[in-house]
Scaffold this motif. Structure first.
Motif, PDB file in Angstrom:
ATOM      1  N   SER A   1     119.339 -61.360 -59.893  1.00  0.00           N
ATOM      2  CA  SER A   1     120.713 -61.373 -59.794  1.00  0.00           C
ATOM      3  C   SER A   1     121.605 -60.389 -60.238  1.00  0.00           C
ATOM      4  CB  SER A   1     121.398 -62.731 -60.108  1.00  0.00           C
ATOM      5  OG  SER A   1     121.213 -62.991 -61.462  1.00  0.00           O
ATOM      6  N   GLY A   2     121.058 -59.717 -61.092  1.00  0.00           N
ATOM      7  CA  GLY A   2     121.991 -58.709 -62.136  1.00  0.00           C
ATOM      8  C   GLY A   2     122.904 -59.439 -63.073  1.00  0.00           C
ATOM      9  N   LYS A   3     122.892 -60.714 -63.086  1.00  0.00           N
ATOM     10  CA  LYS A   3     123.837 -61.386 -64.130  1.00  0.00           C
ATOM     11  C   LYS A   3     123.527 -61.045 -65.340  1.00  0.00           C
ATOM     12  CE  LYS A   3     125.002 -66.131 -65.243  1.00  0.00           C
ATOM     13  NZ  LYS A   3     124.819 -67.674 -65.291  1.00  0.00           N
ATOM     14  N   VAL A   4     124.466 -60.888 -66.310  1.00  0.00           N
ATOM     15  CA  VAL A   4     124.559 -60.574 -67.491  1.00  0.00           C
ATOM     16  C   VAL A   4     124.058 -62.045 -68.325  1.00  0.00           C
ATOM     17  CG1 VAL A   4     125.489 -59.716 -69.985  1.00  0.00           C
ATOM     18  CG2 VAL A   4     126.017 -58.568 -67.476  1.00  0.00           C
ATOM     19  N   ILE A   5     122.985 -62.012 -69.063  1.00  0.00           N
ATOM     20  CA  ILE A   5     122.450 -63.193 -69.572  1.00  0.00           C
ATOM     21  C   ILE A   5     122.851 -62.980 -71.270  1.00  0.00           C
ATOM     22  CG2 ILE A   5     120.413 -64.342 -70.738  1.00  0.00           C
ATOM     23  CD1 ILE A   5     118.874 -63.248 -68.463  1.00  0.00           C
ATOM     24  N   TRP A   6     122.840 -62.012 -71.662  1.00  0.00           N
ATOM     25  CA  TRP A   6     123.682 -61.714 -72.941  1.00  0.00           C
ATOM     26  C   TRP A   6     124.039 -60.218 -73.209  1.00  0.00           C
ATOM     27  CZ3 TRP A   6     121.049 -58.405 -76.145  1.00  0.00           C
ATOM     28  CH2 TRP A   6     119.628 -58.335 -76.065  1.00  0.00           C
ATOM     29  N   LYS A   7     125.074 -59.957 -74.068  1.00  0.00           N
ATOM     30  CA  LYS A   7     125.553 -58.627 -74.420  1.00  0.00           C
ATOM     31  C   LYS A   7     126.061 -58.581 -75.781  1.00  0.00           C
ATOM     32  CE  LYS A   7     129.248 -55.727 -72.465  1.00  0.00           C
ATOM     33  NZ  LYS A   7     130.394 -55.689 -71.594  1.00  0.00           N
ATOM     34  N   THR A   8     125.493 -57.565 -76.452  1.00  0.00           N
ATOM     35  CA  THR A   8     125.699 -57.405 -77.863  1.00  0.00           C
ATOM     36  C   THR A   8     126.156 -56.132 -78.173  1.00  0.00           C
ATOM     37  OG1 THR A   8     123.901 -59.222 -78.294  1.00  0.00           O
ATOM     38  CG2 THR A   8     124.571 -57.696 -80.184  1.00  0.00           C
ATOM     39  N   VAL A   9     127.118 -55.909 -79.022  1.00  0.00           N
ATOM     40  CA  VAL A   9     127.449 -54.707 -79.192  1.00  0.00           C
ATOM     41  C   VAL A   9     126.780 -54.155 -80.384  1.00  0.00           C
ATOM     42  CG1 VAL A   9     129.646 -53.253 -80.312  1.00  0.00           C
ATOM     43  CG2 VAL A   9     130.035 -55.183 -78.654  1.00  0.00           C
ATOM     44  N   THR A  10     126.328 -53.005 -80.386  1.00  0.00           N
ATOM     45  CA  THR A  10     125.380 -52.398 -81.401  1.00  0.00           C
ATOM     46  C   THR A  10     126.180 -51.231 -82.059  1.00  0.00           C
ATOM     47  OG1 THR A  10     124.564 -50.394 -79.995  1.00  0.00           O
ATOM     48  CG2 THR A  10     123.362 -52.772 -80.089  1.00  0.00           C
ATOM     49  N   GLY A  11     127.374 -50.918 -81.604  1.00  0.00           N
ATOM     50  CA  GLY A  11     127.968 -49.908 -82.552  1.00  0.00           C
ATOM     51  C   GLY A  11     129.312 -49.125 -81.840  1.00  0.00           C
ATOM     52  N   GLU A  12     130.194 -48.710 -82.279  1.00  0.00           N
ATOM     53  CA  GLU A  12     131.325 -47.970 -81.712  1.00  0.00           C
ATOM     54  C   GLU A  12     132.092 -47.006 -82.506  1.00  0.00           C
ATOM     55  OE1 GLU A  12     135.944 -49.376 -79.828  1.00  0.00           O
ATOM     56  OE2 GLU A  12     134.541 -50.935 -80.553  1.00  0.00           O
ATOM     57  N   GLY A  13     132.303 -45.655 -81.766  1.00  0.00           N
ATOM     58  CA  GLY A  13     132.790 -44.676 -82.414  1.00  0.00           C
ATOM     59  C   GLY A  13     131.890 -43.389 -82.429  1.00  0.00           C
ATOM     60  N   ASP A  14     132.453 -42.254 -83.068  1.00  0.00           N
ATOM     61  CA  ASP A  14     131.814 -41.241 -82.817  1.00  0.00           C
ATOM     62  C   ASP A  14     130.507 -41.188 -83.501  1.00  0.00           C
ATOM     63  OD1 ASP A  14     133.729 -40.100 -81.074  1.00  0.00           O
ATOM     64  OD2 ASP A  14     134.802 -39.023 -82.927  1.00  0.00           O
ATOM     65  N   ALA A  15     130.272 -42.003 -84.568  1.00  0.00           N
ATOM     66  CA  ALA A  15     129.175 -41.886 -85.523  1.00  0.00           C
ATOM     67  C   ALA A  15     128.110 -42.763 -85.002  1.00  0.00           C
ATOM     68  CB  ALA A  15     129.526 -42.133 -86.982  1.00  0.00           C
ATOM     69  N   ALA A  16     128.538 -43.803 -84.112  1.00  0.00           N
ATOM     70  CA  ALA A  16     127.370 -44.807 -83.667  1.00  0.00           C
ATOM     71  C   ALA A  16     126.468 -44.013 -82.661  1.00  0.00           C
ATOM     72  CB  ALA A  16     128.375 -45.756 -82.480  1.00  0.00           C
ATOM     73  N   THR A  17     125.379 -44.513 -82.699  1.00  0.00           N
ATOM     74  CA  THR A  17     124.253 -44.107 -81.810  1.00  0.00           C
ATOM     75  C   THR A  17     124.029 -44.851 -80.528  1.00  0.00           C
ATOM     76  OG1 THR A  17     122.978 -43.369 -83.831  1.00  0.00           O
ATOM     77  CG2 THR A  17     121.700 -43.527 -81.786  1.00  0.00           C
ATOM     78  N   GLU A  18     123.936 -44.018 -79.474  1.00  0.00           N
ATOM     79  CA  GLU A  18     123.653 -44.433 -78.186  1.00  0.00           C
ATOM     80  C   GLU A  18     122.298 -45.348 -78.124  1.00  0.00           C
ATOM     81  OE1 GLU A  18     124.257 -42.561 -74.255  1.00  0.00           O
ATOM     82  OE2 GLU A  18     122.120 -42.035 -74.763  1.00  0.00           O
ATOM     83  N   PRO A  19     121.943 -46.796 -77.886  1.00  0.00           N
ATOM     84  CA  PRO A  19     120.707 -47.393 -78.221  1.00  0.00           C
ATOM     85  C   PRO A  19     119.786 -47.197 -77.033  1.00  0.00           C
ATOM     86  CG  PRO A  19     122.368 -48.855 -77.170  1.00  0.00           C
ATOM     87  CD  PRO A  19     123.223 -47.516 -77.472  1.00  0.00           C
ATOM     88  N   ASN A  20     119.491 -45.929 -76.747  1.00  0.00           N
ATOM     89  CA  ASN A  20     118.676 -45.290 -75.901  1.00  0.00           C
ATOM     90  C   ASN A  20     117.349 -45.295 -76.213  1.00  0.00           C
ATOM     91  OD1 ASN A  20     117.430 -43.682 -73.845  1.00  0.00           O
ATOM     92  ND2 ASN A  20     119.235 -42.721 -73.226  1.00  0.00           N
ATOM     93  N   SER A  21     116.513 -45.918 -75.366  1.00  0.00           N
ATOM     94  CA  SER A  21     114.923 -46.129 -75.793  1.00  0.00           C
ATOM     95  C   SER A  21     114.336 -44.710 -75.572  1.00  0.00           C
ATOM     96  CB  SER A  21     114.210 -47.274 -74.959  1.00  0.00           C
ATOM     97  OG  SER A  21     114.443 -46.813 -73.515  1.00  0.00           O
TER      98      SER A  21
END
Length: 713
Positions: free
Chosen positions: A439-459
């Motif tokens: 369905s595409g429904k979001v089951i959960w969503k967790t913030v991992t970081g914000e700002g210029d020093a945060a890392t994109e959680p790209n596998s």
């Protein structure tokens, strides 16, 4: 086990002496015949006795069980399907069952393991020849008798599955023992055939070698998930038996060997000679499972040690194997809808960088799409989500990837650009999300970081990995931590500091259901060594660390050893780390591989692919080149492989199928011109094709996918 007051004094004229055990189907007693022979007598529970259909099936199965050779089954002495409670008596086999023996005394030594593997293979060969399928082969059903191991408990499980009064069947629950069931027993139990017993055989031998099943988990749900989608845990299985176990544990039924082929493997160290392809390079279409091609890289020097086994069986005649395609499949080509708020293209267009299949869904990501879903059967594009879901989309991102997809869920990441102030400045907030694939429904969503020093959680960039326990990702606004986000709710289970984010950059990697931290160690401006740490998923702490000279990266694990190759520069050596002892071995490649090679470990073989289309296969244990070929696929993405073929796809959708044994290009398909305006000069990662049975899904062009039946490439 003491008799109870409710237990009968005799059944069918046989005197009851003791209670051996009980289960969901009935009670098993130790009984004595008039001549003094000891029998195992099973009496069916009353809930099945009231069902006429059960009695019919039970009667048929007793008759079928009698057709199997007495050397491989506990001979049926007597039975009565018309009794008030149906019963069946077989010869009693004294001794410990395999499960009890391993718990008390530990794993079997190599010689006994080989005897176990050979004896079970012989037993299944005889059972399948009689037109039956065991369906519940497990350690508790293997008795270690004085004259050799035997299998017990047969003639009931299949009948009860079809009993109209069985509430488990009515509610759609599958029957069996999850750690030793085959993937098809979970996904399509009505289609289970002899190959299911082969999968169970691999799990039983792995258990006997290690003391645990290859898919064990405290949760039955997670066990089922691992059986269907996971990689088996085979650490501790002797090297000479690894090929045997791995072939048994192939996910697709048609890829598993027959008992005769397993016996040939044990006896000669190889499978029977494959049937060659036609001279015009078209692949041979072979509808029967026993006529498939096999990889040649199988070294098994074990002699055949015969054992006498008895099999527990249930009637399931083997039908001709149909095409292994998703239900309702048809050839299709589709392009994803554009879900972004800002419809104007920003920068060059790119193909998807990763797709994955789960359930009835193919989910892809990349080129500003966080995730989009195509139906496996007909390609319907039912939903799509942008990488940035905020209403004030600033554009400019070409990100998005599928971290993992399993059990109907897909794990992805988001990158929301948020304005700050009124000067056109923005900040990016990164999230990891679990979506329902259907369905595409979001089951959960967790913030991992914000700002210029945060890392994109790209596998793809080593900033996140998925394990059965959840997703491990870099964490914090300054990317100083890594954390486990629980699979069920996305909550942070633990958070651990990275060693030295500024001076010792690390990548998150996974292999064989374990998490690893791969960290570069600098001396001045040069990477002089790399540390490899296995992470304890319960705490996040390193369980062990090994340091390797130079700049290397983890390609994966095979034969119980991690395989590492150079991250930069010409490839001249490989580094192997024993996952159990942590002993490091350097393997010299028989032929150096160019710096521009991409390295992929697929089904135990290391493949070096070049932008020109050249592919080189290498045995990672010896460094020996197995073959070299021109795939004709330029700028290919990562390859995907079945038991017999390697598949590569290009950004334009060109595909090549290569014989994994010889390197011969068996078939190709030309690229497509309906994928949109793709700038090949700026194309980054190209998604690997996705193989679901005989259906190959090929990402190409701009956000496009097509599918083809690989039997007709």
């Amino acid at each position: 086990m003491a008799l109870r007051e409710s237990d009968p004094a005799e059944v069918g004229g046989y005197r009851i002496e003791d209670r051996l055990g009980s289960g969901g189907m009935g009670v098993v007693y130790l009984a004595r015949s008039a001549s003094g022979r000891r029998l195992a007598l099973k009496v069916v529970h009353a809930q099945y006795a009231d069902d006429d259909e059960f009695r019919i099936r039970f009667r048929r199965e007793v008759a079928a069980a009698r057709r199997v050779s007495g050397a491989f089954t506990a001979p049926v002495v007597d039975a009565d399907a018309d009794a008030p409670r149906p019963w069946m008596a077989t010869l009693y086999i004294p001794g410990e069952d395999l499960g009890t023996h391993v718990r008390r005394h530990g794993p079997l030594p190599p010689a006994k393991l080989r005897a176990l593997a050979a004896g079970l293979s012989e037993a299944l060969r005889d059972i399948h020849r009689a037109g039956m399928v065991h369906r519940d082969l497990k350690p508790a059903n293997v008795m270690l008798a004085e004259d050799g191991p035997r299998v017990i408990d047969f003639g009931i499980s299949r009948a009860t599955e079809f009993a109209a009064s069985d509430v488990l069947t009515q509610t759609g629950r599958v029957m069996g023992t999850p750690p030793y069931m085959s993937p098809e027993q979970f996904s399509s139990p009505q289609d289970v055939g002899p190959a299911a017993d082969i999968f169970s055989l691999g799990s039983v031998v792995a258990y006997a070698a290690t003391g645990h099943g290859p898919f064990d988990s405290p949760s039955p749900y997670e066990t089922a998930m691992r059986v269907v989608d996971g990689t088996p845990e085979l650490d501790g299985v002797p090297d000479e038996l690894l090929p045997f176990v791995r072939l048994c544990l192939e996910k697709h039924a048609k890829s598993r060997p027959t008992p005769d082929e397993l016996l040939a493997l044990l006896r000669d160290g190889r499978l029977p000679e494959p049937i060659p392809a036609d001279e015009d390079t078209r692949p041979v279409h072979v509808p029967k499972r026993r006529k498939r091609l096999w990889p040649a890289a199988i070294a098994l020097g074990a002699a055949l040690l015969a054992g006498v086994f008895v099999a527990t069986v249930a009637v399931t005649p083997e039908a001709a194997a149909p095409a292994d395609l998703p239900s309702g499949w048809q050839a299709w080509q589709k392009k994803s809808r554009d879900p972004s708020v800002d419809k104007e293209p920003v920068g060059p267009s790119n193909p998807f960088n990763r797709c994955a299949a789960t359930g009835r869904s193919l989910v892809c990501a990349g080129d500003d799409i966080m995730a989009t879903r195509f139906a496996l059967a007909d390609g319907r594009n039912t939903w799509a989500r942008p990488i940035d879901e905020t209403a004030d989309d600033l554009g400019g991102s070409s990100g998005g990837t599928v971290i993992a997809a399993r059990s109907g869920r897909v794990y992805v990441y988001g990158a929301d650009d948020r304005p700050i102030g009124g000067d056109g400045l923005s900040t990016t907030r990164y999230t990891v999300q679990a979506l329902d694939a259907e369905s595409g429904k979001v089951i959960w969503k967790t913030v991992t970081g914000e700002g210029d020093a945060a890392t994109e959680p790209n596998s793809d960039r080593g900033a996140s990995i998925a394990l059965p326990d959840g997703v491990i990702a870099t964490y914090g606004d300054e990317s100083k931590y890594y954390a486990l986000l629980g699979a069920d709710d996305g909550r942070v289970r633990w958070k651990r500091p990275l060693p030295d984010p500024e001076n010792q950059p690390c990548l998150l990697r996974s292999a064989a259901r374990h998490a690893y931290l791969v960290c570069a160690v600098f001396t001045g401006t040069d990477i002089t060594s790399t540390s490899i740490s296995q992470l304890d998923t319960a705490t996040g702490k390193p369980s062990w660390t090994v340091k390797v000279k130079g700049d290397v990266d983890l390609a994966g694990q095979t034969d119980g050893r991690l395989v590492l190759a150079r991250a930069l520069g010409t490839h001249r050596t490989l580094t192997l780390i024993n996952a159990k002892s942590h002993v490091l071995t350097t393997v010299k490649l028989s032929e150096s591989q160019p710096e521009e090679s991409s390295v992929h470990l697929v089904r135990g073989t290391l493949y070096f692919t070049l932008p020109s289309g050249s592919v080189r296969a290498v045995d990672p244990s010896t460094g020996r080149r197995l073959w070299k070929t021109d795939s004709t696929v330029e700028q290919s993405g990562p390859p995907v492989a079945s038991a017999t073929r390697l598949y590569l796809g290009s950004p334009s959708g060109r595909v090549a199928a290569i014989d994994v044994r010889t390197g011969r290009v068996q078939a190709t398909r030309a690229g497509r011109d309906d994928g949109g305006d793709l700038d090949l000069l700026t194309t980054g990662i190209t998604a690997a094709p996705v193989l679901v049975g005989d259906a190959l899904y090929v990402p190409y062009g701009v956000r496009s996918v097509y599918t083809v039946d690989v039997r007709h490439l």
